[in-house]
Scaffold this motif. Structure first.
Motif, PDB file in Angstrom:
ATOM      1  N   PHE A  46       0.831  -1.212   0.000  1.00  0.00           N
ATOM      2  CA  PHE A  46       0.000   0.000   0.000  1.00  0.00           C
ATOM      3  C   PHE A  46       0.865   1.263   0.000  1.00  0.00           C
ATOM      4  O   PHE A  46       0.552   2.239  -0.696  1.00  0.00           O
ATOM      5  CB  PHE A  46      -0.910  -0.017   1.228  1.00  0.00           C
ATOM      6  CG  PHE A  46      -1.699   1.246   1.409  1.00  0.00           C
ATOM      7  CD1 PHE A  46      -2.735   1.577   0.547  1.00  0.00           C
ATOM      8  CD2 PHE A  46      -1.400   2.115   2.441  1.00  0.00           C
ATOM      9  CE1 PHE A  46      -3.454   2.755   0.700  1.00  0.00           C
ATOM     10  CE2 PHE A  46      -2.119   3.295   2.619  1.00  0.00           C
ATOM     11  CZ  PHE A  46      -3.145   3.613   1.744  1.00  0.00           C
ATOM     12  N   TYR A  47       1.961   1.272   0.743  1.00  0.00           N
ATOM     13  CA  TYR A  47       2.862   2.432   0.758  1.00  0.00           C
ATOM     14  C   TYR A  47       3.473   2.658  -0.620  1.00  0.00           C
ATOM     15  O   TYR A  47       3.579   3.793  -1.086  1.00  0.00           O
ATOM     16  CB  TYR A  47       3.954   2.214   1.800  1.00  0.00           C
ATOM     17  CG  TYR A  47       4.933   3.356   1.913  1.00  0.00           C
ATOM     18  CD1 TYR A  47       4.706   4.407   2.800  1.00  0.00           C
ATOM     19  CD2 TYR A  47       6.095   3.392   1.145  1.00  0.00           C
ATOM     20  CE1 TYR A  47       5.596   5.459   2.903  1.00  0.00           C
ATOM     21  CE2 TYR A  47       6.988   4.447   1.241  1.00  0.00           C
ATOM     22  CZ  TYR A  47       6.742   5.471   2.124  1.00  0.00           C
ATOM     23  OH  TYR A  47       7.622   6.519   2.216  1.00  0.00           O
ATOM     24  N   LYS A  48       3.866   1.569  -1.268  1.00  0.00           N
ATOM     25  CA  LYS A  48       4.490   1.700  -2.586  1.00  0.00           C
ATOM     26  C   LYS A  48       3.508   2.236  -3.609  1.00  0.00           C
ATOM     27  O   LYS A  48       3.886   3.019  -4.494  1.00  0.00           O
ATOM     28  CB  LYS A  48       5.020   0.325  -3.026  1.00  0.00           C
ATOM     29  CG  LYS A  48       5.818   0.347  -4.317  1.00  0.00           C
ATOM     30  CD  LYS A  48       7.118   1.096  -4.160  1.00  0.00           C
ATOM     31  CE  LYS A  48       7.948   1.024  -5.429  1.00  0.00           C
ATOM     32  NZ  LYS A  48       9.222   1.778  -5.318  1.00  0.00           N
ATOM     33  N   LEU A  49       2.240   1.828  -3.516  1.00  0.00           N
ATOM     34  CA  LEU A  49       1.252   2.269  -4.500  1.00  0.00           C
ATOM     35  C   LEU A  49       0.680   3.639  -4.177  1.00  0.00           C
ATOM     36  O   LEU A  49       0.300   4.379  -5.097  1.00  0.00           O
ATOM     37  CB  LEU A  49       0.114   1.241  -4.575  1.00  0.00           C
ATOM     38  CG  LEU A  49       0.485  -0.153  -5.089  1.00  0.00           C
ATOM     39  CD1 LEU A  49      -0.722  -1.073  -5.019  1.00  0.00           C
ATOM     40  CD2 LEU A  49       1.051  -0.098  -6.494  1.00  0.00           C
ATOM     41  N   TYR A  50       0.588   3.989  -2.892  1.00  0.00           N
ATOM     42  CA  TYR A  50      -0.111   5.216  -2.509  1.00  0.00           C
ATOM     43  C   TYR A  50       0.812   6.426  -2.427  1.00  0.00           C
ATOM     44  O   TYR A  50       0.400   7.537  -2.772  1.00  0.00           O
ATOM     45  CB  TYR A  50      -0.808   5.003  -1.163  1.00  0.00           C
ATOM     46  CG  TYR A  50      -1.648   6.165  -0.718  1.00  0.00           C
ATOM     47  CD1 TYR A  50      -2.830   6.490  -1.383  1.00  0.00           C
ATOM     48  CD2 TYR A  50      -1.265   6.945   0.364  1.00  0.00           C
ATOM     49  CE1 TYR A  50      -3.601   7.561  -0.987  1.00  0.00           C
ATOM     50  CE2 TYR A  50      -2.039   8.030   0.779  1.00  0.00           C
ATOM     51  CZ  TYR A  50      -3.198   8.332   0.108  1.00  0.00           C
ATOM     52  OH  TYR A  50      -3.965   9.400   0.504  1.00  0.00           O
ATOM     53  N   VAL A  51       2.047   6.227  -1.970  1.00  0.00           N
ATOM     54  CA  VAL A  51       2.979   7.352  -1.801  1.00  0.00           C
ATOM     55  C   VAL A  51       3.886   7.425  -3.026  1.00  0.00           C
ATOM     56  O   VAL A  51       4.682   6.511  -3.277  1.00  0.00           O
ATOM     57  CB  VAL A  51       3.817   7.185  -0.519  1.00  0.00           C
ATOM     58  CG1 VAL A  51       4.778   8.351  -0.355  1.00  0.00           C
ATOM     59  CG2 VAL A  51       2.902   7.073   0.698  1.00  0.00           C
ATOM     60  N   PRO A  52       3.789   8.489  -3.828  1.00  0.00           N
ATOM     61  CA  PRO A  52       4.644   8.599  -5.013  1.00  0.00           C
ATOM     62  C   PRO A  52       6.070   9.011  -4.641  1.00  0.00           C
ATOM     63  O   PRO A  52       6.380   9.307  -3.488  1.00  0.00           O
ATOM     64  CB  PRO A  52       3.939   9.675  -5.848  1.00  0.00           C
ATOM     65  CG  PRO A  52       3.242  10.527  -4.843  1.00  0.00           C
ATOM     66  CD  PRO A  52       2.831   9.614  -3.720  1.00  0.00           C
ATOM     67  N   GLN A  53       6.906   9.027  -5.647  1.00  0.00           N
ATOM     68  CA  GLN A  53       8.292   9.449  -5.446  1.00  0.00           C
ATOM     69  C   GLN A  53       8.350  10.928  -5.104  1.00  0.00           C
ATOM     70  O   GLN A  53       7.627  11.744  -5.672  1.00  0.00           O
ATOM     71  CB  GLN A  53       9.102   9.161  -6.717  1.00  0.00           C
ATOM     72  CG  GLN A  53      10.596   9.452  -6.590  1.00  0.00           C
ATOM     73  CD  GLN A  53      11.352   9.078  -7.831  1.00  0.00           C
ATOM     74  OE1 GLN A  53      10.831   8.356  -8.693  1.00  0.00           O
ATOM     75  NE2 GLN A  53      12.583   9.555  -7.955  1.00  0.00           N
ATOM     76  N   LEU A  54       9.230  11.272  -4.146  1.00  0.00           N
ATOM     77  CA  LEU A  54       9.281  12.650  -3.654  1.00  0.00           C
ATOM     78  C   LEU A  54       9.907  13.596  -4.673  1.00  0.00           C
ATOM     79  O   LEU A  54       9.352  14.668  -4.956  1.00  0.00           O
ATOM     80  CB  LEU A  54      10.054  12.708  -2.342  1.00  0.00           C
ATOM     81  CG  LEU A  54      10.239  14.096  -1.728  1.00  0.00           C
ATOM     82  CD1 LEU A  54       8.897  14.691  -1.331  1.00  0.00           C
ATOM     83  CD2 LEU A  54      11.183  14.037  -0.531  1.00  0.00           C
ATOM     84  N   LEU A  55      11.046  13.250  -5.242  1.00  0.00           N
ATOM     85  CA  LEU A  55      11.792  14.154  -6.109  1.00  0.00           C
ATOM     86  C   LEU A  55      11.990  13.541  -7.490  1.00  0.00           C
ATOM     87  O   LEU A  55      12.239  12.335  -7.619  1.00  0.00           O
ATOM     88  CB  LEU A  55      13.163  14.474  -5.506  1.00  0.00           C
ATOM     89  CG  LEU A  55      13.195  15.289  -4.206  1.00  0.00           C
ATOM     90  CD1 LEU A  55      14.624  15.438  -3.716  1.00  0.00           C
ATOM     91  CD2 LEU A  55      12.564  16.659  -4.428  1.00  0.00           C
TER      92      LEU A  55
END
Length: 314
Positions: A46-55
């Protein structure tokens, strides 16, 4: 050998065997371990799918011609999508410029930005001013004196880092994703190197999941484990109640059958022990065994009536 009958399964689940406590302990430990592992894996997915790359960053190579411009391609192909449509982003330009007299004499300059899709259409446009930080002659002289030895040895150089914020709270489009950018400077600024940076502006749940990763993960995992344990206990209770009810029904059926057979045996034994004088004599339809007896009537004689009683004794 590996398959269990229904009676064996109900005995194991209803704690009617000596191994039921050990079986329950093993099953409970395996269930808790499985729940913890599966919850941790699911949270990671879920973290990998929900939180996109920051930079997202890319180098900028300025072309000094009639205008100082640069074209930046973010993706290797036109069909590739690298930004999330549900996330806000900010775009900035980082410049490393020498503190030369030429750059100081330029003064303020404009930076134009165009974000384009795969067909070259402009999705977002921005234009922001910028200028080198001001330093007086005295401050420059003192700074040069302090840094004279590293400057003489080539350990450092005279440069200034300049960051220009171009776009805030920009969202990517689903059918026209950003794939490239075009940058133009209004004046020929001398630059050591330049870099464009696209930064995700996290808010809400994504903010906590990214900047407070461990506490947020612990809270989510503990809550999920508690809910799954509660559901597992409820399911186990329902299964155990069903097993007990099935076992009770089988016991009642076996008891009724044994009671019926015992009643039949008691009846058979009582019939064998019954005295012979209670037995009814067998009847015979033979004419030779019939005996007729005439019994005189006890009533007074009447001339018009004569009663005769005939009794047949078998």
């Amino acid at each position: 050998m590996l398959s269990l009958t229904r009676t064996q399964l109900t005995n194991v689940l209803s704690a009617r065997t000596g191994l039921s406590l050990a079986v329950r302990t093993i099953l409970a430990g395996a269930a808790v371990a499985t729940i913890i592992i599966s919850t941790t894996v699911l949270y990671g997915v879920f973290y990998k799918l929900y939180v996109p790359q920051l930079l997202h960053s890319a180098p900028v190579y300025l072309q000094y011609s009639a205008n100082t411009t640069a074209l930046i391609n973010f993706v290797p192909s036109s069909n590739y999508k690298f930004l999330s449509t549900s996330q806000a982003y900010s775009v900035s330009l980082d410049l490393d410029v020498p503190t030369s007299e030429t750059n100081r004499d330029l003064g303020a300059f404009m930076v134009d930005l165009e974000l384009r899709d795969r067909r070259g259409h402009v999705i977002h446009h921005s234009s922001r001013p910028s200028i080198l930080p001001y330093e007086s002659q005295l401050v420059r002289t003192l700074r040069t004196l302090v840094r004279s030895i590293p400057l003489a040895l080539g350990l450092t150089d005279e440069r200034t880092h300049l960051r220009v914020h171009l776009v805030d709270d920009v969202y990517d489009k689903h059918f026209s994703p950003v794939t490239s950018a075009w940058i133009a400077l209004s004046k020929p600024l001398q630059v050591y190197n330049a870099q464009i940076i696209i930064r995700a502006q996290f808010s809400g749940l994504r903010y906590w999941m990214y900047y407070w990763r461990v506490p947020t993960a612990l809270v989510f995992i503990v809550m999920a484990v508690i809910w799954q344990i509660v559901l597992t206990v409820v399911a186990w209770s329902v299964l155990e109640a069903y097993a007990n009810r099935s076992n009770t029904a089988e016991t009642n059926v076996v008891g009724s059958e044994s009671g019926t057979s015992a009643a039949v045996e008691r009846k058979a034994s009582s019939s064998l022990l019954q005295p012979s004088f209670f037995a009814q004599p067998e009847h015979s339809d033979s004419e030779d065994d019939r005996v007729e007896q005439t019994v005189p009537d006890s009533t007074p004689f009447h001339p018009l009536r004569r009663r005769t009683s005939t009794r047949s004794v078998i």
